[in-house]
Scaffold this active site. Structure first.
Site: not given
Ligand code: ACO
Length: 323
Positions: A112, A250, A280
């Site tokens: 990214c 980003h 993203n």
């Molecule tokens: N729909 C419903 N529930 C979901 C989903 C979904 N799509 N995805 C995850 N969950 C659930 C999980 O299983 C978890 O359930 P559990 O508590 O029963 O285990 C719960 O939701 C909470 O999951 P978390 O991972 O704690 O959720 P969080 O609030 O951290 O959000 C997210 C997750 C959106 C991925 C966040 O952590 C994030 O944006 N991280 C950064 C990721 C990112 O930007 N990556 C790209 C980097 S850039 C590049 O180089 C490509």
């Protein structure tokens, strides 16, 4: 000599994938995706390749710059989803736009942060006097490397491309600074193994070529590094957060963007957001957002624009521009 951005362009495939459609693919909901990420829909390249969409963005940037493809003397593309392992995306774009034979054209891999890495390289070519007009592209098609059964990742990404034309000019405006960073110790937080052709000499089966991510861990690091990268850009230019006219971050997660803006004390109207419509788009994210902001007339001459990104590697980067 400074690198001035004299034209911007972008392209996102027309196929829109809304959160509601994702509800039918994995166990998720519009409400979860919206509240945790800010994303409502994304674009999917169902019929086009990385080279196709990069070429469209490049052509529109060249047109906006009012130059000929023959004026371009350097092409750098940031991407981690090239159409082929080689030749590079930049080589395909060179041929597709009808740029001169023999000019340098290559890709950089920084996920990214790819566009800002590419911008950093092109800026250095311009400052050193080697290049006069550079085409810089950010492009990714993550829909090809997503596991569409994994709700943790498939809701986050979309496909898109953006490009800018840089021109070597004397004066106060142009790219004031770029900073690029990496920490390979964190590589396991976000990666996509390479799908390899079958070889009789391999004794380890190849992993499926899907994106793998530790979302929660990345989230915390992203908030920290985006804030620190913005501060580094401000400090190196002797500027304060209130000098920023527009922050173009980003577009990964609304909560990461809000935390970054809050840390800088920037009001909402000074932060450009389009992730609700694109998700993203990795290296496409910043140049796509920049092109929209330019077309909406949100950027005026002399404005200070700050770009900041983080991504797989892990990598992070910033660029400060006086328009
Ligand atoms: N729909 C419903 N529930 C979901 C989903 C979904 N799509 N995805 C995850 N969950 C659930 C999980 O299983 C978890 O359930 P559990 O508590 O029963 O285990 C719960 O939701 C909470 O999951 P978390 O991972 O704690 O959720 P969080 O609030 O951290 O959000 C997210 C997750 C959106 C991925 C966040 O952590 C994030 O944006 N991280 C950064 C990721 C990112 O930007 N990556 C790209 C980097 S850039 C590049 O180089 C490509």
């Amino acid at each position: 000599m400074r690198a001035n951005i004299i034209g911007t362009g972008s392209y996102a495939p027309p196929r829109v994938l809304k959160n509601q459609e994702l509800e039918r693919i994995v166990d998720t909901s519009d409400d979860w995706i919206t509240s945790r990420t800010g994303i409502k829909e994304r674009r999917i390249a169902d019929n086009e390749t990385t080279n196709d969409i990069a070429t469209k963005a490049a052509k529109s940037a060249i047109k906006a710059a009012g130059v000929s493809p023959k004026d371009i003397d350097l092409i750098v593309a940031g991407t981690v989803t090239p159409e082929m392992l080689f030749p590079s995306t930049a080589c395909f774009v060179q041929a597709n736009i009808g740029a001169n034979r023999g000019i340098p054209a290559f890709d950089v891999s920084a996920a990214c942060s790819g566009f800002l890495y590419a911008l950093d390289v092109a800026d250095k070519y311009i400052r050193s006097g080697i290049s006069k007009k550079a085409l810089v592209i950010g492009v990714d098609i993550f829909s090809n490397i997503i596991d569409w059964k994994d709700r943790n990742t498939c809701v986050l990404f979309g496909d898109g491309a953006g490009a800018v034309v840089l021109s070597a000019e004397k004066g106060k405006s142009g790219i004031l600074s770029t900073h690029i960073h990496a920490d390979g110790h964190y590589w396991k937080m976000l990666y996509t193994p390479l799908g390899v052709a079958s070889s009789p000499f391999h004794n380890k089966p190849a992993e499926k070529s899907y994106l793998k991510m530790q979302g929660n861990e990345i989230f915390k690091i992203a908030v920290r590094t985006m804030g620190a990268a913005c501060q580094e850009a401000l400090d190196s230019n002797g500027l304060k957060a209130e000098d920023i006219s527009l922050l173009i971050p980003h577009q990964a997660n609304m909560r990461i963007i809000s935390a970054t803006a809050e840390r800088l004390g920037l009001p909402e109207e000074k932060v450009y957001i389009n992730l609700d419509r694109y998700g993203n788009t990795s290296a496409g994210s910043i140049p796509l957002a920049l092109d929209e902001a330019v077309k909406k007339g949100l950027i005026k001459r002399n404005d200070i624009i700050l770009f900041v990104a983080f991504g797989g590697g892990l990598t992070w980067a910033s660029a400060m521009v006086r328009w």
